[in-house]
Scaffold this motif. Structure first.
Motif, PDB file in Angstrom:
ATOM      1  N   SER A   1      72.691  63.376  19.279  1.00  0.00           N
ATOM      2  CA  SER A   1      73.542  63.310  20.074  1.00  0.00           C
ATOM      3  C   SER A   1      73.629  64.634  21.689  1.00  0.00           C
TER       4      SER A   1
ATOM      5  N   GLN B   1      81.436  59.926   8.998  1.00  0.00           N
ATOM      6  CA  GLN B   1      81.859  60.205  10.386  1.00  0.00           C
ATOM      7  C   GLN B   1      82.709  59.227  11.346  1.00  0.00           C
TER       8      GLN B   1
ATOM      9  N   TYR C   1      76.548  67.290  20.714  1.00  0.00           N
ATOM     10  CA  TYR C   1      76.698  68.017  19.886  1.00  0.00           C
ATOM     11  C   TYR C   1      76.427  69.011  21.416  1.00  0.00           C
TER      12      TYR C   1
ATOM     13  N   ASP D   1      85.685  61.345  10.648  1.00  0.00           N
ATOM     14  CA  ASP D   1      85.974  62.573  11.852  1.00  0.00           C
ATOM     15  C   ASP D   1      86.451  62.298  12.621  1.00  0.00           C
ATOM     16  N   THR D   2      85.566  61.943  13.783  1.00  0.00           N
ATOM     17  CA  THR D   2      85.479  61.439  14.888  1.00  0.00           C
ATOM     18  C   THR D   2      86.742  60.154  15.483  1.00  0.00           C
ATOM     19  N   ILE D   3      86.736  59.330  14.581  1.00  0.00           N
ATOM     20  CA  ILE D   3      88.001  58.659  15.282  1.00  0.00           C
ATOM     21  C   ILE D   3      89.615  58.763  14.804  1.00  0.00           C
TER      22      ILE D   3
ATOM     23  N   ARG E   1      78.439  70.815  22.210  1.00  0.00           N
ATOM     24  CA  ARG E   1      80.124  71.201  21.403  1.00  0.00           C
ATOM     25  C   ARG E   1      79.910  72.513  21.250  1.00  0.00           C
TER      26      ARG E   1
ATOM     27  N   ASP F   1      81.145  67.771   9.567  1.00  0.00           N
ATOM     28  CA  ASP F   1      83.025  68.143   9.835  1.00  0.00           C
ATOM     29  C   ASP F   1      82.711  68.368  10.877  1.00  0.00           C
ATOM     30  N   THR F   2      82.662  67.431  12.418  1.00  0.00           N
ATOM     31  CA  THR F   2      82.660  68.292  13.704  1.00  0.00           C
ATOM     32  C   THR F   2      83.736  69.736  13.599  1.00  0.00           C
ATOM     33  N   GLU F   3      84.520  69.138  12.878  1.00  0.00           N
ATOM     34  CA  GLU F   3      86.244  70.418  14.064  1.00  0.00           C
ATOM     35  C   GLU F   3      85.087  71.177  12.877  1.00  0.00           C
TER      36      GLU F   3
ATOM     37  N   MET G   1      77.577  67.138  11.979  1.00  0.00           N
ATOM     38  CA  MET G   1      77.868  65.549  11.544  1.00  0.00           C
ATOM     39  C   MET G   1      78.907  65.737  11.153  1.00  0.00           C
TER      40      MET G   1
END
Ligand code: C2E
Ligand code: CA
Ligand code: CA
Length: 676
Positions: free
Chosen positions: A572, A281, A575, A284-286, A578, A543-545, A541
């Motif tokens: 969250s 996570q 999500y 993936d997010t940062i 998104r 692999d969000t992209e 969560m």
């Protein structure tokens, strides 16, 4: 041809033989030439000398014999010629008048006795001089000179020259062998060194340099080359056994190089398998760069806890392994694991971000749980996996039951692989009801496994195994195809029922998902707009992209997405915005204690409102009572699913269920609340 094969043979000779053959050949040729030259020279000089002497003898005799011809006195002439007896080289002599008539002669009678070496008749030479008297030629004197003694002398000279030459060659050879050894020994030792290195592949060996010539230079170059190879080897080995990011040793080092410490009686060592929770996570997010920094920071924290002969390795990704001996026999490994866990969990500030890391730690103890590095590793890993399964962020010591479970899983996986082929899998359908009207609007497809020995295996047991092994990709599509075909068939009888099918996170990571789903719809003719794919928060969560992209493509094809088990994950709200979600499925755990539990009631109400605000439909899972149905309907929840209406049913039972529900529609019952 012969020359070529000789040359080829020569090329294969050893260097020493080659040099020897070359110098011996050279010397022999030179000796032969010298002998021939000297022999020829001596032959020419001896012959000239002889001829000159005989010519003088002949002239003196001719002068002495001239009066004898003048006075017609052959006796006197013969007497004169007999003086030749003191000249053994002269064989015959003939004195003739000018007219050519023989006047007197001389024959050597015992000449054969003197001849040591008998040579052909060509070995004679005639010497002729005119006999003059009173200014006119009155005759001719001819001497036949035997050359044999001269030949003999020449041969003797040549033989002695040859002897000298051969002696010289012999001496040179002796000297040369000594000198050649000086040349060859360094070459041979260099060759031996090279051979040793190439045979043993041990590049730490060096050649001994004995001379300062080209061979010595060759030796130095060879050693320099070995130095380079060794250095490169060391660098490669370092690369192969170390992790470039943290500088720690890696998996290969631990598996191949690490040695079990010598444990004295009562002494123990512990293998800790440390895995950062939800590290993906962060990546993936940062971003990966930030993730790398986090890993380096964790490595430093772990490093600060090691000492002595402890081995700390990064095992790849977010996994670390610490192999440490316990400081005292009384030290508690659990306490040690907890200390590691706390050390990693200290809030971390990096690039202006505050981070709370959590870790799952499994460990195995030597010698109690094994005496081999690999065995301990495997057991610590299995224990760590149990922590993960039990909700992460904890420590677990290995015990036999953990491996037994892992083995069971393995067996399960093998059997599951066959289950599809053997037709042990089927799909059950749980009706979904519109809470307002009580009508069945659709169903959720749930896979069932009828095991020949164990009976019905619950999905909660085999779906995780299928996910871990990747089998879920195949299994999920199989369920989808079965369900689409079945429900498409039911549409004729029951109208446009919605079909919900579970799609696991692992399937979302499969690049062929969109294509596979759309081709199932094509093959079965199922209307895409009636298909709901159920995903969980963990899927979003992972692999969000990539997940968002896949979902967009599915929605673009006309399908809808439901968020399953809502409320149990991270919930969250980001999500919800998104991803293109159509429906929220409130998890059973919030419904279970309704209407008694006021908190759960408040949560459900909030979720319903949230869904409204985001223009999503909302469904409550696990409705088991009429009361629950009532509260949820009153809260404005759109749909419900649960044992209160029906459990998941085999196709035939689903048909009976639908048939039973049709009856009250024709004969309305009094209490409208019992109409689902
Ligand atoms: P889920 O998607 O949340 O499915 C609902 C589960 O709740 C089903 O369990 C269902 O039988 C159960 N359930 C429904 N109503 C009630 C109720 O009133 N009370 C109680 N106590 N339970 C109720 P099931 O069939 O055992 O499936 C468990 C989980 O396995 C599913 O949870 C889903 O996550 C997974 N699963 C099942 N089939 C598939 C599949 O085909 N693909 C994937 N990826 N996962 C599946
Ligand atoms: Ca579901
Ligand atoms: Ca669910």
């Amino acid at each position: 041809m012969i020359l070529q094969s000789l040359l080829r043979r020569f090329a294969d000779l050893s260097l020493g033989r080659k040099l020897g053959a070359m110098s011996l050949g050279g010397m022999l040729i030179a000796g032969l030439m010298i002998s021939v030259a000297l022999g020829t020279l001596s032959w020419i000089t001896l012959r000239e000398d002889l001829l000159r002497t005989e010519l003088t003898v002949a002239r003196v005799l001719a002068q002495t014999a001239a009066p004898a011809i003048m006075f017609e006195d052959p006796m006197a002439a013969s007497e004169t010629l007999s003086a030749l007896a003191s000249h053994p080289e002269v064989g015959d002599a003939e004195l003739r008048r000018a007219s050519g008539e023989l006047f007197a002669f001389y024959r050597r009678s015992a000449r054969s006795k003197d001849t040591v070496l008998r040579l052909p008749h060509t070995s004679t030479i005639d010497v002729a001089v005119p006999v003059e008297a009173g200014g006119s030629v009155v005759g001719e004197l001819r001497l036949t000179v035997d050359m044999s003694p001269t030949y003999h002398r020449v041969l003797l000279a040549v033989a002695s020259i040859l002897l000298v030459v051969l002696t010289v060659i012999g001496m040179v050879l002796v000297l040369q062998t000594r000198l050649l050894a000086r040349v060859l020994v360094p070459v041979q030792s260099l060759v031996a060194s090279i051979r040793r290195v190439s045979e043993s592949a041990d590049y730490s060996q060096r050649a001994t340099v004995r001379t300062r010539d080209e061979i010595g230079e060759l030796g130095h170059s060879f050693n320099a080359m070995m130095e380079l190879i060794e250095e490169r080897d060391r660098a490669m080995e370092h690369l192969a056994l170390h992790d470039t990011l943290t500088g720690l040793v890696n998996r290969h080092y631990l598996r191949m190089r690490a040695r079990m410490p010598e444990l004295s009686a009562g002494q123990r060592a512990v293998m800790f398998y440390i895995d950062i929770d939800n590290f993906k996570q962060i990546n993936d997010t940062i971003g990966h760069n930030f993730g790398d920094r986090v890993l380096a920071a964790v490595a430093n924290r772990l490093l600060s806890m090691t000492g002595g002969d402890d081995v700390l390795a990064r095992f790849g990704g977010d996994e670390f392994v610490l192999f440490a001996s316990l400081p005292t026999p009384a030290a508690d490994p659990v306490e040690m694991a907890e200390r590691i866990r706390r050390a990693v969990s200290v809030p971390l500030s990096l690039q202006g971000r505050d981070l709370l890391l959590r870790v799952s730690i499994g460990f195995a103890i030597a010698p109690d749980h094994g005496n081999a590095i690999n065995e301990l590793l495997q057991r610590a890993d299995a224990a760590m996996h149990l922590v993960k399964e039990n909700g992460r962020d904890g420590v677990q010591c290995w015990d036999a039951s953990i491996t037994a479970r892992a083995n069971q899983r393995f067996v399960l996986e093998t059997e599951l692989r066959q289950a599809i082929q053997l037709g042990q899998l089927s799909v059950a359908y749980q009706p979904i009801v519109a809470l307002g009207s009580g009508t069945v609007t659709g169903m959720e497809a749930l896979v069932r496994w009828q095991h020949p020995q164990r009976g019905s295996v619950p999905p909660s047991e085999f779906i995780p195994v299928a996910e871990e092994s990747g089998l879920i990709v195949q299994l999920g599509i199989w369920v989808l195809e079965q369900a689409c075909r079945q429900v498409r068939h039911w549409h004729a009888a029951y109208g446009p029922l919605h079909l919900a099918v579970n799609v696991s996170g692992r399937q979302f990571r499969d690049p062929g998902l969109v294509q596979a789903v759309s081709s199932v719809c094509d093959r079965t003719g199922f209307p895409v707009d009636l298909l709901y794919l159920e995903v969980t928060e963990s899927t979003l969560m992972q692999d969000t992209e990539a997940a968002a992209h896949v979902m967009q493509r599915l929605v673009a094809l006309g399908m809808k997405l439901s968020l399953d088990d809502f409320g149990t994950g991270y919930s969250s709200l980001a999500y919800l915005k998104r991803f293109p979600l159509h429906k929220l499925k409130i998890d059973r755990s919030f419904v279970k204690d309704l209407p008694r539990n006021a908190d759960d009631g408040a949560i459900v109400k909030a979720i319903v409102n949230l869904a409204r605000a985001l223009d999503m439909q909302v469904l409550a899972e696990g409705i088991e009572s009429d009361k629950q149905h009532g509260v949820l309907a009153a809260m404005g929840c759109d749909f419900g699913q649960g044992f209160h209406y029906s459990p998941a049913l085999a196709p035939r039972d689903f048909e009976s269920f639908m048939a039973a529900r049709r009856v009250p529609q024709h004969q309305p019952q009094e209490d409208s609340r019992t109409r689902y």
